[in-house]
Design an enzyme around this catalytic site. Structure first.
Site, PDB file in Angstrom:
ATOM      1  N   GLN A 177      39.266 -67.170 -48.555  1.00  0.00           N
ATOM      2  CA  GLN A 177      39.296 -68.138 -47.455  1.00  0.00           C
ATOM      3  C   GLN A 177      38.613 -67.604 -46.196  1.00  0.00           C
ATOM      4  OE1 GLN A 177      40.269 -71.281 -47.418  1.00  0.00           O
ATOM      5  NE2 GLN A 177      41.126 -71.365 -49.471  1.00  0.00           N
ATOM      6  N   ALA A 218      32.432 -68.614 -54.385  1.00  0.00           N
ATOM      7  CA  ALA A 218      31.388 -69.452 -53.798  1.00  0.00           C
ATOM      8  C   ALA A 218      31.878 -70.828 -53.399  1.00  0.00           C
ATOM      9  CB  ALA A 218      30.220 -69.593 -54.783  1.00  0.00           C
ATOM     10  N   THR A 274      27.481 -63.593 -70.655  1.00  0.00           N
ATOM     11  CA  THR A 274      26.180 -63.910 -70.073  1.00  0.00           C
ATOM     12  C   THR A 274      26.352 -64.389 -68.634  1.00  0.00           C
ATOM     13  OG1 THR A 274      25.321 -64.549 -72.239  1.00  0.00           O
ATOM     14  CG2 THR A 274      24.119 -65.351 -70.304  1.00  0.00           C
ATOM     15  N   CYS A 276      45.670 -75.023 -55.636  1.00  0.00           N
ATOM     16  CA  CYS A 276      45.947 -74.305 -56.885  1.00  0.00           C
ATOM     17  C   CYS A 276      47.392 -74.477 -57.325  1.00  0.00           C
ATOM     18  CB  CYS A 276      45.649 -72.813 -56.707  1.00  0.00           C
ATOM     19  SG  CYS A 276      43.945 -72.483 -56.217  1.00  0.00           S
TER      20      CYS A 276
END
Length: 385
Positions: free
Chosen positions: A180, A201, A238, A326
């Site tokens: 945050q 991000a 990956t 969340c």
């Protein structure tokens, strides 16, 4: 009717400048960075350049950056990875009662499954941790301290540099969840003095599904995800090249623009909180009134159901939150509000407004007007026989 989005602490819109930088890697430049041919080498170069750009912003070496799939994954890697590699040195970890669930649940898992002893320190009524409490909690078996930089619910900022000095003095690893904080605070890890730092991000107008862990080069951790040798053999899989490229751009923009954006948001934040407290009786601001995130206004309204209030706001196309996104699928009282001692009559009516790039002064005026009417409506309904 204009939509007014005030839930930037949960998710932010992707900045067009970020999307532009990501775009080639979403279709044309699709190579795997591990492949030794032209498309693969092109992807690897983009990955390397993004890592260098991020490292420059954090004032660290590129090899100290580990890209992950989220802030939550970064936190899991930091806590579990550090605890497992240091288990011969000790099994004690210190944290606080107001951490993000990613921290608390990771530590709960380590305590239940791997014999780690966790000390959860209380905070004051503003959500602030006592430095002396941290020092008193340290034992010979303490291997890690993890304390949030900026609280995701109430916005309180912690004195990370001072905590880091305590940890360093006792030769204990120090991790901070800075997810945050990345849009408004300095992330200079040398100045902060942290050993491990997690950011993502999605909180800075970047893409979802990408985060990172800064790990000081002489701090050892074990991997949590096993497979190939990506990310210095600490995070297999990956790499999300497009997401990582976008993350680097978003972080650059956030750190460059915070000089102007922070005071602008502070002005709007203070207008919103002050006017609410003045116009609407029986409500209170949660968190440190001064030392807080520039975009966070967390208000508790007595005798109000937050879900009912959010529905009324939603009808007016005003979008806020009842707490951490969340943990909104539970009816339980927020652990953060419990930790700072908010009474049940106030806690159940808690709304978090988190401002962002597109928030205007006119938006704040509209929110205040609608909020005042909505709270009055709900209270009249409650008190009418």
């Amino acid at each position: 009717m204009k939509e007014i989005y005030l839930d930037y602490a949960a998710a932010t819109p992707l900045d067009p400048r970020v999307l532009k930088e990501m775009d080639p890697f979403l279709h044309r430049k699709f190579g795997n960075p591990s492949s030794f041919h032209a498309p693969g080498l092109e992807a690897k170069d983009a990955l390397d350049q993004a890592r260098i750009r991020v490292a420059s912003l954090l004032h660290c070496e590129p090899t100290e950056i580990i890209f992950t799939g989220s802030g939550t994954e970064s936190i899991n890697l930091a806590l579990k990875g550090c605890a497992r590699v240091r288990k011969k040195k000790g099994n004690h970890i210190i944290t606080t009662a107001v951490e993000h669930e990613a921290v608390l649940k990771s530590l709960s898992y380590l305590e239940e499954k791997e014999g780690v002893h966790v000390t959860i320190l209380p905070v004051d009524c503003y959500g602030r941790i006592s430095l002396s409490a941290i020092e008193k909690a340290i034992t010979k078996k303490t291997i890690l301290i993890s304390i949030i930089f900026a609280n995701n619910e109430i916005g309180t900022l912690n004195p990370i540099e001072k905590i880091a000095r305590i940890a360093k003095k006792r030769k204990i690893a120090f991790h901070t969840d800075a997810c945050q904080a990345a849009a408004s605070q300095s992330l200079d890890v040398k100045k902060l003095g942290v050993d491990l730092l997690s950011i993502n991000a999605a909180k800075i107008s970047g893409p979802k599904g990408v985060g990172l862990l800064y790990k000081r080069k002489d701090v050892q951790i074990d991997p949590v995800v096993h497979g190939g040798g990506q990310e210095w053999e600490l995070r297999a899989g990956t790499e999300n090249v497009a997401g990582i490229v976008g993350f680097a751009k978003a972080l650059e923009l956030a750190q460059e623009e915070k000089v102007k954006e922070t005071p602008r948001l502070e002005k709007l934040r203070d207008k919103l909180s002050t006017t609410i407290l003045t116009k609407i009786p029986n409500c209170k601001l949660n968190g440190d009134p001064k030392n807080r995130l520039p975009n966070n206004v967390n208000i508790s309204f007595r005798d109000i159901d937050a879900e009912e209030l959010l529905l009324l706001l939603n009808k007016e196309k005003i979008y806020a939150s009842s707490g951490s996104a969340c943990a909104t699928h539970t009816s339980e009282k927020s652990h953060v509000l419990t930790a700072i001692g908010i009474p049940e009559s106030y806690a159940k009516g808690t709304i978090r407004f988190s401002l962002g790039k597109e928030t205007t002064d006119t938006d704040i005026d509209k929110v205040i007007s609608v909020l005042e009417k909505s709270v009055n409506q709900l209270r009249q309904k409650r008190y009418t026989p």
